[in-house]
Scaffold this motif. Sequence first.
Motif, PDB file in Angstrom:
ATOM      1  N   LEU A  99      12.788  -9.258  -6.719  1.00 41.86           N
ATOM      2  CA  LEU A  99      11.723 -10.051  -7.327  1.00 41.86           C
ATOM      3  C   LEU A  99      10.426  -9.932  -6.520  1.00 41.86           C
ATOM      4  O   LEU A  99       9.345  -9.747  -7.093  1.00 41.86           O
ATOM      5  N   ALA A 100      10.527 -10.003  -5.197  1.00 39.96           N
ATOM      6  CA  ALA A 100       9.337  -9.889  -4.350  1.00 39.96           C
ATOM      7  C   ALA A 100       8.699  -8.513  -4.490  1.00 39.96           C
ATOM      8  O   ALA A 100       7.463  -8.397  -4.585  1.00 39.96           O
ATOM      9  N   MET A 101       9.493  -7.453  -4.526  1.00 40.07           N
ATOM     10  CA  MET A 101       8.935  -6.110  -4.693  1.00 40.07           C
ATOM     11  C   MET A 101       8.286  -5.933  -6.054  1.00 40.07           C
ATOM     12  O   MET A 101       7.238  -5.293  -6.168  1.00 40.07           O
ATOM     13  N   ALA A 102       8.873  -6.514  -7.092  1.00 42.03           N
ATOM     14  CA  ALA A 102       8.300  -6.411  -8.437  1.00 42.03           C
ATOM     15  C   ALA A 102       6.962  -7.147  -8.507  1.00 42.03           C
ATOM     16  O   ALA A 102       5.998  -6.634  -9.085  1.00 42.03           O
ATOM     17  N   ILE A 103       6.897  -8.329  -7.921  1.00 40.46           N
ATOM     18  CA  ILE A 103       5.640  -9.088  -7.911  1.00 40.46           C
ATOM     19  C   ILE A 103       4.575  -8.345  -7.115  1.00 40.46           C
ATOM     20  O   ILE A 103       3.408  -8.272  -7.526  1.00 40.46           O
ATOM     21  N   PHE A 104       4.949  -7.766  -6.002  1.00 37.72           N
ATOM     22  CA  PHE A 104       4.008  -6.989  -5.199  1.00 37.72           C
ATOM     23  C   PHE A 104       3.490  -5.791  -5.989  1.00 37.72           C
ATOM     24  O   PHE A 104       2.286  -5.507  -5.995  1.00 37.72           O
ATOM     25  N   PHE A 105       4.377  -5.090  -6.692  1.00 38.88           N
ATOM     26  CA  PHE A 105       3.998  -3.930  -7.484  1.00 38.88           C
ATOM     27  C   PHE A 105       3.006  -4.318  -8.583  1.00 38.88           C
ATOM     28  O   PHE A 105       1.976  -3.659  -8.770  1.00 38.88           O
ATOM     29  N   VAL A 106       3.304  -5.380  -9.299  1.00 34.72           N
ATOM     30  CA  VAL A 106       2.401  -5.837 -10.366  1.00 34.72           C
ATOM     31  C   VAL A 106       1.057  -6.254  -9.772  1.00 34.72           C
ATOM     32  O   VAL A 106       0.001  -5.957 -10.341  1.00 34.72           O
ATOM     33  N   GLY A 107       1.079  -6.896  -8.627  1.00 35.30           N
ATOM     34  CA  GLY A 107      -0.168  -7.287  -7.968  1.00 35.30           C
ATOM     35  C   GLY A 107      -1.022  -6.100  -7.572  1.00 35.30           C
ATOM     36  O   GLY A 107      -2.245  -6.115  -7.745  1.00 35.30           O
ATOM     37  N   VAL A 108      -0.395  -5.060  -7.054  1.00 38.15           N
ATOM     38  CA  VAL A 108      -1.147  -3.853  -6.676  1.00 38.15           C
ATOM     39  C   VAL A 108      -1.748  -3.188  -7.914  1.00 38.15           C
ATOM     40  O   VAL A 108      -2.903  -2.761  -7.899  1.00 38.15           O
ATOM     41  N   ILE A 109      -0.981  -3.128  -8.994  1.00 34.66           N
ATOM     42  CA  ILE A 109      -1.489  -2.535 -10.235  1.00 34.66           C
ATOM     43  C   ILE A 109      -2.676  -3.337 -10.761  1.00 34.66           C
ATOM     44  O   ILE A 109      -3.706  -2.769 -11.139  1.00 34.66           O
ATOM     45  N   LEU A 110      -2.552  -4.650 -10.799  1.00 31.06           N
ATOM     46  CA  LEU A 110      -3.651  -5.486 -11.272  1.00 31.06           C
ATOM     47  C   LEU A 110      -4.874  -5.360 -10.375  1.00 31.06           C
ATOM     48  O   LEU A 110      -6.008  -5.324 -10.861  1.00 31.06           O
ATOM     49  N   PHE A 111      -4.656  -5.301  -9.063  1.00 31.24           N
ATOM     50  CA  PHE A 111      -5.778  -5.167  -8.130  1.00 31.24           C
ATOM     51  C   PHE A 111      -6.478  -3.821  -8.323  1.00 31.24           C
ATOM     52  O   PHE A 111      -7.700  -3.735  -8.272  1.00 31.24           O
ATOM     53  N   THR A 112      -5.715  -2.769  -8.554  1.00 36.71           N
ATOM     54  CA  THR A 112      -6.284  -1.440  -8.701  1.00 36.71           C
ATOM     55  C   THR A 112      -7.125  -1.315  -9.967  1.00 36.71           C
ATOM     56  O   THR A 112      -8.184  -0.704  -9.954  1.00 36.71           O
ATOM     57  N   PHE A 113      -6.656  -1.893 -11.049  1.00 37.58           N
ATOM     58  CA  PHE A 113      -7.329  -1.722 -12.330  1.00 37.58           C
ATOM     59  C   PHE A 113      -8.213  -2.902 -12.728  1.00 37.58           C
ATOM     60  O   PHE A 113      -8.576  -3.026 -13.899  1.00 37.58           O
ATOM     61  N   ARG A 114      -8.598  -3.733 -11.770  1.00 42.63           N
ATOM     62  CA  ARG A 114      -9.469  -4.851 -12.114  1.00 42.63           C
ATOM     63  C   ARG A 114     -10.861  -4.318 -12.465  1.00 42.63           C
ATOM     64  O   ARG A 114     -11.335  -3.344 -11.874  1.00 42.63           O
ATOM     65  N   PRO A 115     -11.526  -4.921 -13.430  1.00 36.87           N
ATOM     66  CA  PRO A 115     -12.828  -4.418 -13.874  1.00 36.87           C
ATOM     67  C   PRO A 115     -13.902  -4.446 -12.788  1.00 36.87           C
ATOM     68  O   PRO A 115     -14.767  -3.573 -12.752  1.00 36.87           O
ATOM     69  N   SER A 116     -13.873  -5.412 -11.903  1.00 35.32           N
ATOM     70  CA  SER A 116     -14.925  -5.515 -10.893  1.00 35.32           C
ATOM     71  C   SER A 116     -14.800  -4.465  -9.800  1.00 35.32           C
ATOM     72  O   SER A 116     -15.715  -4.290  -9.002  1.00 35.32           O
ATOM     73  N   GLY A 117     -13.702  -3.756  -9.734  1.00 32.64           N
ATOM     74  CA  GLY A 117     -13.509  -2.757  -8.692  1.00 32.64           C
ATOM     75  C   GLY A 117     -13.974  -1.363  -9.065  1.00 32.64           C
ATOM     76  O   GLY A 117     -13.917  -0.452  -8.251  1.00 32.64           O
ATOM     77  N   ARG A 118     -14.454  -1.176 -10.278  1.00 29.92           N
ATOM     78  CA  ARG A 118     -14.851   0.154 -10.734  1.00 29.92           C
ATOM     79  C   ARG A 118     -15.995   0.735  -9.899  1.00 29.92           C
ATOM     80  O   ARG A 118     -15.941   1.876  -9.475  1.00 29.92           O
TER      81      ARG A 118
END
Length: 50
Positions: free
Chosen positions: A17-36
Amino acid sequence: METYTAMRHFADVWGLLAMAIFFVGVILFTFRPSGRKAAENAAQIPLKED
């Protein structure tokens, strides 16, 4: 032996569960609109001349 089984079960469930949450967090952080803009600037660093 019971302690090992309990710890193994705990690690299987909560570790996954912790690894899955971390993975989803990294994906969301990478593709956030403000980071373009920051990503585009970082991509151009090797191409800039001194």
